[in-house]
Design a protein around this motif. Structure first.
Motif, short mmCIF file in Angstrom:
data_model
loop_
_atom_site.label_atom_id
_atom_site.label_comp_id
_atom_site.label_asym_id
_atom_site.label_seq_id
_atom_site.Cartn_x
_atom_site.Cartn_y
_atom_site.Cartn_z
N LEU A 687 0.82 -1.21 0.00
CA LEU A 687 0.00 0.00 0.00
C LEU A 687 0.85 1.26 0.00
CD1 LEU A 687 -2.83 -0.87 2.61
CD2 LEU A 687 -2.95 -1.03 0.12
N THR A 688 2.13 1.15 0.41
CA THR A 688 2.96 2.35 0.53
C THR A 688 3.94 2.46 -0.63
OG1 THR A 688 4.72 1.28 1.81
CG2 THR A 688 2.90 2.26 3.05
N VAL A 689 4.29 3.71 -0.94
CA VAL A 689 5.33 4.02 -1.92
C VAL A 689 6.34 4.90 -1.18
CG1 VAL A 689 5.85 5.24 -4.06
CG2 VAL A 689 3.75 3.90 -3.87
N ASN A 690 7.59 4.41 -1.12
CA ASN A 690 8.64 5.17 -0.43
C ASN A 690 8.21 5.52 1.00
OD1 ASN A 690 11.15 6.23 -0.33
ND2 ASN A 690 10.82 7.82 -1.88
N VAL A 836 12.73 -7.89 -15.97
CA VAL A 836 13.32 -7.48 -17.24
C VAL A 836 13.35 -5.97 -17.38
CG1 VAL A 836 12.96 -7.54 -19.73
CG2 VAL A 836 12.78 -9.64 -18.40
N ARG A 837 12.26 -5.31 -17.00
CA ARG A 837 12.27 -3.84 -16.98
C ARG A 837 11.34 -3.34 -15.89
NH1 ARG A 837 10.48 -1.24 -22.49
NH2 ARG A 837 10.54 0.60 -21.18
N LEU A 838 11.60 -2.16 -15.39
CA LEU A 838 10.76 -1.61 -14.33
C LEU A 838 9.32 -1.50 -14.84
CD1 LEU A 838 13.18 1.14 -12.97
CD2 LEU A 838 12.71 -1.11 -11.99
N PHE A 875 6.27 -3.27 -8.67
CA PHE A 875 7.61 -3.78 -8.40
C PHE A 875 7.63 -4.48 -7.03
CE2 PHE A 875 12.02 -3.19 -6.84
CZ PHE A 875 12.73 -3.74 -7.90
N LYS A 876 6.98 -3.87 -6.05
CA LYS A 876 6.90 -4.49 -4.71
C LYS A 876 6.16 -5.83 -4.79
CE LYS A 876 5.93 -2.02 -1.00
NZ LYS A 876 5.31 -1.04 -0.08
N GLN A 877 5.09 -5.87 -5.59
CA GLN A 877 4.36 -7.12 -5.76
C GLN A 877 5.26 -8.19 -6.37
OE1 GLN A 877 1.40 -8.29 -4.98
NE2 GLN A 877 0.43 -6.46 -4.16
N ALA A 907 13.80 5.24 -5.43
CA ALA A 907 12.49 5.06 -4.79
C ALA A 907 12.04 3.60 -4.87
CB ALA A 907 11.45 5.96 -5.45
N PHE A 908 12.43 2.88 -5.93
CA PHE A 908 12.10 1.45 -6.05
C PHE A 908 12.80 0.67 -4.94
CE2 PHE A 908 11.02 2.89 -10.31
CZ PHE A 908 9.91 2.12 -10.64
#
Length: 933
Positions: A687-690, A836-838, A875-877, A907-908
């Motif tokens: 649920l969170t970003v950074n 493979v890519r973001l 990405f987190k998933q 940030a990733f």
């Protein structure tokens, strides 16, 4: 049972005997008088090399078969074994076609006796099984299957299964056996002959039904247990506020107890949210045990207040997990009785009356016959009547539309009502403490249309990161050629006038009333016009989409934005066609409704079978009205929806889908969910970003100030369990062409696969890149001893592809979209994850483009406010696929160098748990992989 059955299994060099594939192993198990009396197996020299894939699958190689007999040498033995017997096999047509080919080629007669297919029998007798693969069925019945894909082991297990099937059939009520026999004439095997023989044996004794079964109006049903108790007044129960109390309580439910501090924090957070009537967000990392983390406080609060709590999940898997795993634990540990019910939309439940009527109809096709047989057996065991319990084919799902539970006009038999599954589920929900449902039903309930959930001020939304997307789909529309054609085809097309003929036949029973119908209204011509207009309408959608996608080269699946404000001849033609199509549908609706009004006044004249047909016509009109409204909303009326077309350039019309969705659902969710409920708890692992909830809060329309926010980290030791590797010798993803990038990453994938020995999940963001990479690696020949499974290329659902991946040691799974989340591959089955890519959504993707435009128009920054946070959550998933238990270890490789070369890349990394990051060229990284794994 005094019959001879011979169970056969073969291993072969391939799948097509007509193209020269040969048998490499033959096995037979003879069953007589209900017992295994003989086993025979031999390797066979195919006089050709065994392919590597077959060697990997079976363990049989050229060296092992070089001195084995030729098939012609064992053919006489096989002929003797099969003499006077039933030929039995798991997927019988495969084994029979090979054996026939080889027998005839060797100068012998083929087999022309009765055949039985254990796959077909399993589908009928185990209608709820997840899979009908031999190994899965063996596991289900606790049979020892030590060497799958070797003929002697497979034949023995198939024989043991077949004996279980025979016993199961002999125990079925005679009423049911007779119904199965009637339906089995359309099957691929000779099951009808076997069933008739079983009934002859059964007639020699007096039947007595078990306590758990009743015969009701000709259907054998499971006697349902009344599990629910009246949800009494508020209970005097004290919530275990102290961690020590929680530990003592939870210990009762587990044989081996594991202390989870994060889980106890979550329990307190959920309880506090309800007590204080506050909306709450809880990000709980993998391994926290969040299901129990919210169920326990919800149970206490529900019991204390005498109020139901609604628990909504996105996936059926999580609903089943809660019911089968967590609820039994809760029942064991709670000091009070808990009433729990699973509630779904009305169409998920079977209508027994409609089903009984369809048994009287002639069987249209194989799928329908088999599905009817599955359902007849299922009714002996189901407590719920819920379609999701069944493992139905696509044809079976189509048949379900005839027997699903719907509001009735003509069929109103009160006796059937006493056995109605949907009514029972609704009643159970009224008395429940916890109601488990899905996001879709929760949203439809908020809209007040046909509300089936009892009033509830409190709810928990698990898998909450899906809520925004699910709401966008719910508040939007979709329209596709195949389902539109399927719907209109129910009423009749050209010579096959299905419901049309039923309607005319029923009107003929009322000759006096005929004159009241507008004779100028010709249904026959109208249906023909409607089909013509439908084809024209979808052709024009495809023409418009093609005209808008001429610059999109190199991909077959295309999405193009759609706007009725655009002035072009293609658009004008399409709008006019939509208007004509909607107008014709309105005419058809009116014509049918006029006839139905006359028929309803005389409904007492009709038999049940005729009433059942009338209900199908009523259901058709309801669906037709919904389709007309969708076309009006999408093409004729002005709306703020984002609209786009998805189609396949290779076959535009048949696979064209039109979508219309709101660019934002924040306002709708705020009004319909958060303002209506006193306490909503939303939880997920992402649920969170950074480390902030800002993005999620904005997307779903929550008030950031009034919302409680909790982050509970995973208990896993990620710094010891994961290594994140970034190759520095790959080109920047956007600096070279797609083909150049594919060549570069393919070389790296081959090298990494050899180092990790497979057990590798590769996540792509686009089907096109996945397919090109898969094809190039396949053509290279470097990984011929690996099993390569690819989404969209290898057939099967996501769960089937995942199962196949787990079944092989040296396997590589290529996935996109849905594989970024919800795939659970614990332990050594998955050691390496490659990104493979973001996972940024393509900027030209219609919904992304519209959301970015909406943000810009409101003074925001589209990249930092939407594109970046959305990619980080995905990405987190993806990261979450790698470590699923305390003992897992794994390597994550990110090919996209933007993660370290751009300002936003950090940030990733900040959004996932802290793990060691290693950068270097591929040779350095491979050396590290060998050491670490």
């Amino acid at each position: 049972m005094k019959y001879k059955f011979v169970v056969i299994d073969l291993e072969t060099t391939g799948n097509i005997p007509k193209k020269g594939d040969k048998i490499i192993q033959f096995a037979a198990v003879v069953i007589e008088n209900g017992m295994i009396t003989k086993q025979y197996s031999t390797l066979v020299n195919p006089e050709k090399p065994i392919p590597v894939f077959i060697e990997e699958l079976t363990g049989l190689n050229d060296e092992m078969v070089k001195d084995a007999p030729l098939f012609s040498e064992i053919a006489p033995v096989i002929g003797d074994l099969l003499d006077g017997a039933y030929f039995v096999a798991h997927n019988v047509l495969f084994d029979l076609s090979f054996l026939q080919e080889e027998l005839i080629h060797s100068g012998f007669d083929g087999f022309f006796g009765p055949v039985l297919d254990t796959v077909e029998m399993a589908r009928i007798l185990y209608p709820t099984a997840d899979s009908y693969k031999l190994s899965n069925l063996a596991e289900l019945e606790n049979l020892n299957h030590d060497r799958p894909h070797q003929a002697d082991s497979d034949a023995l297990v198939t024989a043991e299964l077949f004996l279980i099937f025979l016993r199961s059939l002999s125990l079925l009520p005679r009423t049911l056996l007779l119904q199965l026999s009637t339906l089995s004439g359309g099957l691929k095997s000779d099951l009808q002959q076997l069933l008739d023989e079983i009934m002859v044996d059964k007639d020699k004794t007096i039947e007595s039904l078990p306590e758990s079964i009743e015969i009701f109006k000709g259907l054998a049903l499971h006697k349902r247990t009344e599990m629910m108790e009246e949800n009494g007044a508020k209970g005097e129960v004290d919530y275990p506020a102290d961690h020590t109390e929680k530990i003592e309580l939870i210990k009762k439910g587990f044989s081996s107890f594991e202390k989870r501090t994060g889980q106890y924090e979550m329990m307190d957070g959920v309880y506090k949210a309800f007590q204080e009537e506050r909306h709450t967000l809880i990000e709980a990392g993998t391994g926290v045990g969040k299901s129990l983390g919210y169920l326990l406080p919800a149970a206490y609060f529900a019991k204390q207040k005498g109020l139901p709590i609604v628990i909504s999940t996105h996936t059926i898997q999580l609903q089943e997990q809660i019911l089968k795993n967590e609820i039994p634990i809760l029942t064991k540990i709670l000091p009070f009785k808990l009433n729990t019910v699973l509630l779904k939309g009305r169409n998920n439940y079977i209508s027994l009356e409609r089903f009984k009527q369809t048994l009287l109809e002639e069987n249209e096709n194989y799928d329908t016959s088999l599905t009817k047989m599955q359902i007849l057996v299922w009714l002996l065991e189901t407590e719920t009547g819920d379609k999701d319990e069944l493992n139905l084919s696509s044809g079976g799902l189509h048949y379900w539309n005839k027997i699903k539970n719907e509001q009735v006009v003509f069929l109103q038999n009160k006796e059937w009502q006493t056995k109605d599954f949907y009514s029972k589920a609704k009643k159970a929900a009224q008395d429940a403490d916890l109601i488990i449902t899905n996001h879709s039903l929760l949203l439809s309930d908020l809209s007040g249309e046909n509300s089936i959930l009892p009033p509830s001020d409190f709810c928990i939304i698990d898998e909450g990161h899906h809520l925004e997307k699910q709401a966008s789909q719910f508040f939007g529309h979709s329209l596709d050629y195949l389902s539109t054609r399927l719907l209109l085809g129910q009423f009749g097309q050209y010579e096959q006038r299905q419901l049309f003929f039923h309607l005319e036949e029923l009107l003929d029973l009322l000759p006096v009333q005929r004159e009241k119908i507008d004779q100028t209204f010709e249904l026959n011509q109208l249906v023909a016009d409607l089909f013509y207009e439908m084809d024209d309408f979808f052709k024009l959608i495809a023409i418009y989409a093609k005209s808008m996608s001429q610059n999109l080269k190199g991909t077959s699946r295309v999405k193009v934005r759609f706007s009725t404000r655009e002035h072009s001849k293609e658009m004008a033609a399409l709008i006019h066609s939509a208007e004509r199509f909607a107008f014709l549908m309105k005419d058809l609706e009116n014509g049918i409704r006029n006839r139905l009004d006359l028929l309803e006044k005389q409904k007492d004249l009709y038999k049940n079978e005729q009433k059942s047909k009338l209900e199908e016509i009523v259901s058709f009109v309801t669906d037709l009205t919904e389709l007309r409204h969708t076309i009006k909303e999408c093409f004729i009326l002005e709306s703020n929806f984002v609209k786009w077309i998805e189609f396949d350039t290779r076959s535009p019309q048949n696979v064209t889908t039109f979508f219309a969705q709101p660019a934002t659902v924040a306002a709708s969710l705020k009004e319909k969910l958060f303002k209506q409920k006193k306490g909503v708890v939303i939880t997920s692992a992402t649920l969170t970003v950074n480390h902030t909830f800002d993005y999620f809060v904005k997307e779903i329309g929550l008030d950031s100030v009034d919302t409680i926010k909790m982050t509970i980290p995973s208990p896993f030791q990620y710094e010891n369990q994961v290594q994140l590797l970034i190759p520095e010798d790959l080109p920047e993803v956007n600096s070279v062409s797609l083909d150049e990038y594919v060549v570069a990453i393919s070389e790296h994938i081959i090298t990494i696969a050899e180092a990790t020995k497979g057990r590798m999940l590769i996540l792509f963001t686009a089907n096109d890149m996945l397919r090109k990479t898969y094809d190039l690696i396949k053509e290279s020949g470097f990984l011929t001893d690996f099993v390569m499974i690819a989404q969209g290329i290898t057939s099967g659902s996501r769960s089937r592809l995942t199962r196949n991946f787990k079944a092989f040691d040296k396997a590589i799974l290529f996935g996109t979209s849905s594989f970024w989340e919800g795939v659970d591959i614990p332990g050594e089955d998955l050691s390496c994850l490659v990104v493979v890519r973001l996972p940024f959504s393509p900027p030209a993707e219609p919904l992304t483009e519209a959301k970015c435009q909406f943000i810009k128009n409101h003074g925001g920054n589209a990249f930092y406010d939407y594109s970046l946070p959305e990619a980080i959550l995905r990405f987190k998933q993806g990261f979450g696929r790698l470590i699923r238990t305390n003992s897992d270890r794994g390597i994550m490789v990110v090919f996209d160098k933007r993660i370290v070369t751009t300002k936003y890349g950090g940030a990733f990394l900040k959004s996932i748990p802290s793990v060691p990051v290693k950068r270097g060229n591929i040779n350095e990284l491979i050396e590290f992989i060998y050491k670490w794994l």
